[in-house]
Every structure is written in C-alpha cells, then in structure tokens.
Design a protein around this motif. Structure first.
Motif, mmCIF file in Angstrom:
data_model
loop_
_atom_site.group_PDB
_atom_site.id
_atom_site.type_symbol
_atom_site.label_atom_id
_atom_site.label_comp_id
_atom_site.label_asym_id
_atom_site.label_seq_id
_atom_site.Cartn_x
_atom_site.Cartn_y
_atom_site.Cartn_z
ATOM 1 N N ARG A 269 -9.264 -1.894 -0.503
ATOM 2 C CA ARG A 269 -8.310 -1.988 -0.206
ATOM 3 C C ARG A 269 -6.747 -1.952 -0.964
ATOM 4 O O ARG A 269 -6.231 -0.911 -1.535
ATOM 5 C CB ARG A 269 -7.768 -2.439 0.973
ATOM 6 N N ALA A 270 -7.063 -3.427 -1.652
ATOM 7 C CA ALA A 270 -5.866 -3.532 -2.514
ATOM 8 C C ALA A 270 -5.677 -2.193 -4.081
ATOM 9 O O ALA A 270 -5.618 -1.909 -4.608
ATOM 10 C CB ALA A 270 -6.074 -5.066 -3.034
ATOM 11 N N LEU B 49 0.808 -1.429 -0.101
ATOM 12 C CA LEU B 49 0.537 -0.463 -0.337
ATOM 13 C C LEU B 49 0.835 1.608 -0.253
ATOM 14 O O LEU B 49 0.155 2.472 0.620
ATOM 15 C CB LEU B 49 -1.045 -0.083 1.108
ATOM 16 N N ARG B 50 1.516 0.713 -0.232
ATOM 17 C CA ARG B 50 2.698 2.334 -0.657
ATOM 18 C C ARG B 50 3.902 2.654 0.379
ATOM 19 O O ARG B 50 3.945 3.562 0.055
ATOM 20 C CB ARG B 50 2.135 3.133 -1.686
ATOM 21 N N TYR C 100 -5.774 4.256 4.122
ATOM 22 C CA TYR C 100 -4.158 4.066 4.272
ATOM 23 C C TYR C 100 -3.276 4.257 3.192
ATOM 24 O O TYR C 100 -2.409 4.605 3.048
ATOM 25 C CB TYR C 100 -3.470 2.259 5.284
ATOM 26 N N GLY C 101 -3.829 3.772 1.990
ATOM 27 C CA GLY C 101 -3.188 3.360 0.782
ATOM 28 C C GLY C 101 -3.425 4.415 -0.175
ATOM 29 O O GLY C 101 -2.600 5.071 -0.921
ATOM 30 N N SER D 216 -7.118 0.380 -3.491
ATOM 31 C CA SER D 216 -7.564 1.823 -3.009
ATOM 32 C C SER D 216 -6.310 2.975 -3.705
ATOM 33 O O SER D 216 -6.645 3.645 -3.687
ATOM 34 C CB SER D 216 -7.546 1.893 -1.657
ATOM 35 N N VAL D 217 -5.185 2.071 -3.923
ATOM 36 C CA VAL D 217 -4.045 2.285 -4.341
ATOM 37 C C VAL D 217 -4.077 3.000 -5.952
ATOM 38 O O VAL D 217 -3.214 3.037 -6.596
ATOM 39 C CB VAL D 217 -2.937 1.852 -3.787
ATOM 40 N N LEU E 244 0.119 -1.421 16.277
ATOM 41 C CA LEU E 244 0.243 -2.825 16.366
ATOM 42 C C LEU E 244 0.481 -2.799 17.280
ATOM 43 O O LEU E 244 0.336 -3.923 18.864
ATOM 44 C CB LEU E 244 0.078 -3.808 15.262
ATOM 45 N N VAL F 118 -8.459 -4.091 20.262
ATOM 46 C CA VAL F 118 -7.554 -4.170 19.128
ATOM 47 C C VAL F 118 -6.340 -5.580 19.331
ATOM 48 O O VAL F 118 -6.025 -5.885 17.527
ATOM 49 C CB VAL F 118 -6.654 -2.040 19.270
ATOM 50 N N PHE G 34 -5.802 -3.979 8.272
ATOM 51 C CA PHE G 34 -4.858 -3.371 10.401
ATOM 52 C C PHE G 34 -5.753 -3.179 10.519
ATOM 53 O O PHE G 34 -6.416 -2.818 10.766
ATOM 54 C CB PHE G 34 -3.949 -1.875 9.563
ATOM 55 N N GLU G 35 -5.701 -4.279 11.917
ATOM 56 C CA GLU G 35 -6.389 -4.547 12.979
ATOM 57 C C GLU G 35 -6.771 -3.380 14.018
ATOM 58 O O GLU G 35 -7.723 -2.598 14.423
ATOM 59 C CB GLU G 35 -6.269 -5.398 14.237
ATOM 60 N N HIS G 36 -5.508 -2.001 14.548
ATOM 61 C CA HIS G 36 -5.662 -0.913 14.795
ATOM 62 C C HIS G 36 -6.727 0.337 13.826
ATOM 63 O O HIS G 36 -6.618 1.480 14.056
ATOM 64 C CB HIS G 36 -4.361 -0.460 14.944
ATOM 65 N N ARG H 52 -1.073 7.508 0.547
ATOM 66 C CA ARG H 52 0.005 7.401 0.428
ATOM 67 C C ARG H 52 0.602 7.529 -1.346
ATOM 68 O O ARG H 52 1.920 7.058 -1.759
ATOM 69 C CB ARG H 52 0.804 6.502 0.786
#
Lengths: 226, 355
Positions: free
Chosen positions: B144-145, A128-129, B98-99, B147-148, A143, A224, B87-89, B102
């Motif tokens: 998500r994949a 994701l860059r 996220y992506g 999204s970039v 995390l 979390v 991403f669990e957080h 970026r």
C-alpha cells in the motif's frame, strides 16, 4: 379502534422523529468530530452543555425553550424578523426542541465512535495523499459506521418517546403538534383505555421492529468493527 | 540527490537533535536503541508531526523550511507503520487502490500490478484485513505504501511485531524492493540483524543526537562510534558466490578481502551476498598459519586501535579495502607489537552469511 386523530398523532410523531434524526446527524457529526479530536481547553464546557438534557427535567428544558421560541424570545424574534411567525406551539418549534433534547443521545455515540477510530487510520490516509476532508469522508465516516447506527437509533427512539418538552412547547394542537405520547396521555386522562392501548401497542411494535432491524444490520457490520 | 534533515525535536523531557545528510539511494537504516527517537525522525520527515524551525530538503524539493511546510498528503512519501494499520473497512484491493487512485497519473511510476506481484499479495486481494495473518498484513501495508509511487519510502520497524519465522518470510520481499525499485528507503530499526541484512547506509540515533551517518561498512567499524565499542561489534563485507565444493559441502565466496569459505549454501554462482564477522571472532597473527582449523585468513593492515575495558583492545583493520574489526587482549597487542600501519593476518573463526 383507533380514530383518525390517533393516526394523525402517530404520523406527526414519525415525521418529527425522522426530521429530528436527520438534523441531529447533520449537526451532531461535526460537533462529535470536534469533541473527539479537539484539544481545546474549553472542550469540557461544550461537553457539559451537550450533556445537559440528560440530567435536566424535560419541563425545565421545555420552559426555557418556550421562552426562547415565543414572540418575545430571542429565537422567536429572529424567526419573526425573517418573516415567520412565533415558533412556540408549531411543528418547527417541536423540531428545535427535540433536536436540543436528543442531542446528547446522538453526539455521545458518535464521539465514542470517532475516538475509537483513533489517529492512526487518518495518518495512514494522509500518507496516501488524502486531504483532511477526504480523510474524514473516506476513512473516519466509514470506520465510525456502527456509531452512526447507534446514534440514529437513539436519536429516533428518544424523539418518539419525548413527552415533557413537547407538552411545554408544542401544546396539544391536533394535526399540528399533537404527538402520539401526548395523545396516549389524553386518552388515559379521559379513561379511553382501548384507544390508549392501540396507540401504545403501535409505538411499542414500531420501536421493537426498528431496533431489531438496526441490531440485525449492526451484527453484519461487527466484522468491520473488530 | 540527497536528503538533508534538520530538526530540533522536543516533547516534554524528550529531546533529539537531528542533523543528517543522507543519500537518497538504497536503504538507509536509522539505527538506535528503543526510545531514542527514530520514529520521531520518520514522522517529521513524513510531515505527520511539525517541529518549529525544522528544515527538510529531499533532492530538489523543499519539504520544510522557515517559510514553507508541505502537509503530509502533499509529500510524495510511502509510510509503513510499525503495525500494519490497514483500513479495516476496505478489502486488500481497496487498501491498495486507496492511495493509487489519489496520485496524479503522471506520477504513477510503479504499476500497481508489479507491486502486488513483488509482495506476493495477488491471491489476497479480495480478503478483508481481519482475514489476514500478521505477516500478510504487513506485506499488504508495504504494498500500500508503494501504491502511491513514492519518491521516498519510510519504514518504521515493519518487522517488529512479527515472530522470527514471519520476519524471515518478509525480509526477502524488502530486499527485492531495494533491488527492483529505485526508491530510496529510510528504515527504522533497533535490530542489528535487520540492519546488517538490508542497509547500505546507517544513521545513528543515540543519546539525543542523530548526526552521524555514512556507508554501513564504515559506520559499523568506526572506533569513535558506540557500534564498534559494544560487545556486539562486527564488520560487514560484500562478497559474491564463486564456487561450491560438493566433496566437503562448502561454498567459496569472493570478496575484496580475499576468498571466504563457508558451509555450503544453496546459492547460485555470482549471487551477491553479505558476510558478517564479529570482532570477537577475529584473531590476529603475524604470519599466515597453515596448521590451523581456521579457513578464513586474510592479510590486513592495522588502521586504528581503541581500548575496550581494562584488558582488551578493538583493532580496526583494512583487508583489501574492506574495514574489519578484531578484538584482542592488551597482552597480545604488546606481545605481537601491534600498532598502526602494522601488516598482520586476520583469522576469522566464524563468518555468518546473510542471504
């Protein structure tokens, strides 16, 4: 009733614990990250060195630190050449001693936390860059958050409870290096049980409040973690 | 535009020679048994694993060569892992952002909103990953994949961990990706069902080699490849819905091979569909039969034959330009005088409509 000297000792204890914990987290994070990710053949040596304070009697550690920090020791000399004075029997010396003594208590929970994060979330972030540093900050650190809480609490608590190392390298200078645990020892030596009670009870309460607070917070983050 | 991948993958005892030329268009399935190294190929293409001496050219840009190596975060790929690995957080929205944040503005070709809509995750945005079902997690992972705005979407068995019902729930989304976004997809799978439904091209990964690739209809029916030799050998046809028969509850389909009749399905006229015909369900006759219960009969030409076991023969046919497989006994071959170039009629006892 506690005297002004007792409050001073308590204040030094707190200051030492705060400063040491901050330094421990700053030093421990990269070290734990390396230990969690490295495939170096010599990792076991670093792990053994970090874990040494767990098994060594504090007096042994304190003795060597005293030698190293004194005017003739390597660290003391270095510090003096930079314009400082000998580190033995100073607050800075105490901080160095505490950081070394509490290192395993901070590094091990962090290492476990980083290992629990695993490779996958970081791989995902890379697709994701996110650059390596970006991945560390935006994925690994958040995390590993429960590990940071544990590490901070253990580091802090262990510094508060420190006795042997402090006695060896800090001496007993009121207002400078006299921490609560040593003040309590002095009171008991002089049969001042009343004042020993005040200080001991104070430490007990402080530690309990801190731990309860952190575990309450950790409970909220457990969602979390799972 | 095409993808050229050359890797020599070695890990312990495992060895895989990859030399593939794939179209950077449509869905290409990397197909092969478990443990054949399909995932390793995908990881090498994403740059997650480095293999010395590898070469990777995607369209105009070189991702790996002797002197150059693009790091994974510098490659415009989208990667869907076998486990959703969210991403669990972060919330669902956080995972998607996220992506997306970026990626440089000029490279954002796919609006995030349309990705959310395409995968039906708008109602999930404020949830945390641990509040999602398995199917929802995988949909978010796919979104998500995307999204970039990747130039290449890599999917590693995205349905493997899901039960049949969830699979059927996600397949239409993947099909729509393929139709609505012009992103080439490399799809790793060991499920022939998924491959038959989704793939336009197929690359075979088997026995330590990945060198054979081509259009799926051709690859499935090539007698020199293991696909056409196994008990599951089958052919794939494209067809369009021509008409519904309400009296007999049937649907008629047009294909280059001829008109197909299947049990009525709720599809709109003109809709493209795929038909799957197993080799063991196709029998051959010399003259068209009228006194038979079989509805799907087509003229075909014998192209090629290969023995199967001691008693059977797999026959590759050309039915109006579409390759078809039939499995018959050696006795029938001899009795009917079947040989290359012979004009026959193929009768399909059963036709599966994939839609």
């Amino acid at each position: 009733m506690p005297s002004e000297a007792d409050f001073l000792a308590l204040g030094i204890t707190l200051k030492l614990a705060v400063v040491s914990t901050v330094l421990l987290l700053l030093l421990g994070t990269p070290l734990a990250w390396w230990m969690a990710r490295s495939r170096s053949r010599f990792k076991f040596l670093v792990e053994a060195v970090v874990a040494l304070p767990l098994v060594l009697p504090p007096t042994v550690l304190g003795f060597y630190l005293l030698l190293a920090l004194g005017s003739n020791g390597p660290i003391g000399k270095l510090f003096e050449s930079l314009g400082g004075s000998s580190l033995a029997f100073t607050f800075t010396g105490l901080v160095i001693g505490s950081v070394i003594y509490s290192l395993p208590f901070v590094v091990q929970p962090l290492q476990d936390a980083f290992q629990a994060v695993g490779h996958r979330p970081l791989e995902v972030a890379s697709t994701l860059r996110a650059s390596p540093w970006d991945r560390f900050v935006s994925v690994a650190l958040p995390l590993a958050r429960p590990g940071f809480l544990t590490a901070a609490v253990l580091g802090f608590a262990h510094t508060i409870g420190e006795f042997g190392v402090v006695l060896m390298i800090g001496g007993n200078i009121p207002g400078e290096t006299k921490v609560a645990s040593i003040a309590i020892y002095d009171h008991v030596e002089m049969m001042e049980y009343g004042r020993a009670h005040w200080l001991s009870g104070g430490l007990l309460l402080m530690s309990f409040v801190m731990l309860a607070g952190v575990y309450a917070m950790n409970g909220r983050f457990r969602m979390v973690k799972s | 535009m095409s993808i050229r991948a050359k890797f020599d993958i070695r890990r312990g005892d495992f060895q895989l020679k990859v030399n593939l030329s794939l179209p950077a268009k449509g869905v290409t399935a990397l197909f092969g048994p478990s443990g054949s190294g399909k995932t390793s190929i995908l990881r090498a293409i994403a740059g997650l694993d480095f293999f010395e001496g590898g070469e990777l050219q995607v369209g105009e840009s070189t991702w790996q060569a002797d002197s150059s190596y693009k790091k994974p975060h510098e490659r415009p790929v989208g990667y869907v892992f076998q486990e959703a690995s969210l991403f669990e957080h972060l919330s669902v929205a956080g995972n998607l952002d996220y992506g997306h944040k970026r990626v440089p503005k000029e490279e954002k070709r796919i609006p995030l909103d349309s990705v959310k809509e395409l995968l039906g995750i708008t109602p999930l945005l404020s949830r945390m990953p641990n509040e999602l079902s398995g199917g929802e997690r995988q949909r978010v992972a796919i979104a998500r994949a995307l999204s970039v705005s990747p130039r290449l979407l890599l999917m590693d068995e995205p349905l493997a961990g899901l039960d049949e019902k969830r699979k059927q729930g996600i397949l239409p989304y993947i099909e729509s990706l393929h139709r609505e976004l012009e992103i080439p997809i490399l799809y790793v799978s060991h499920s022939s069902d998924e491959v038959a439904r989704l793939a336009d091209h197929l690359a075979l990964v088997e026995g330590g080699v990945a060198e054979e690739a081509g259009p799926i209809q051709e690859m499935l029916t090539r007698l020199d490849l293991p696909l056409a030799q196994g008990p599951e050998a089958e052919a794939l046809l494209s067809a369009t819905v021509a008409e519904h028969d309400d009296e007999f509850h049937l649907t008629y389909l047009d294909s280059s091979a001829g008109k197909f009749t299947v049990v009525r399905k709720d599809l709109s006229i003109g809709e493209p569909v795929r038909l799957r015909i197993a080799a063991k369900d196709v029998s051959l006759t010399l003259a068209p039969q009228s006194d038979t219960s079989i509805l799907n009969i087509f003229p075909a030409t014998v192209l090629e034959m290969a023995p199967l076991g001691i008693a059977q023969v797999t026959v590759r046919l050309d039915a109006g330009g579409t390759p078809l497989l039939a499995r018959v006994t050696k006795k029938s071959v001899s009795a009917l005088g079947i040989q290359e170039g012979k004009e026959v009629f193929a009768q399909a006892k059963s036709v599966a409509l994939l839609a």
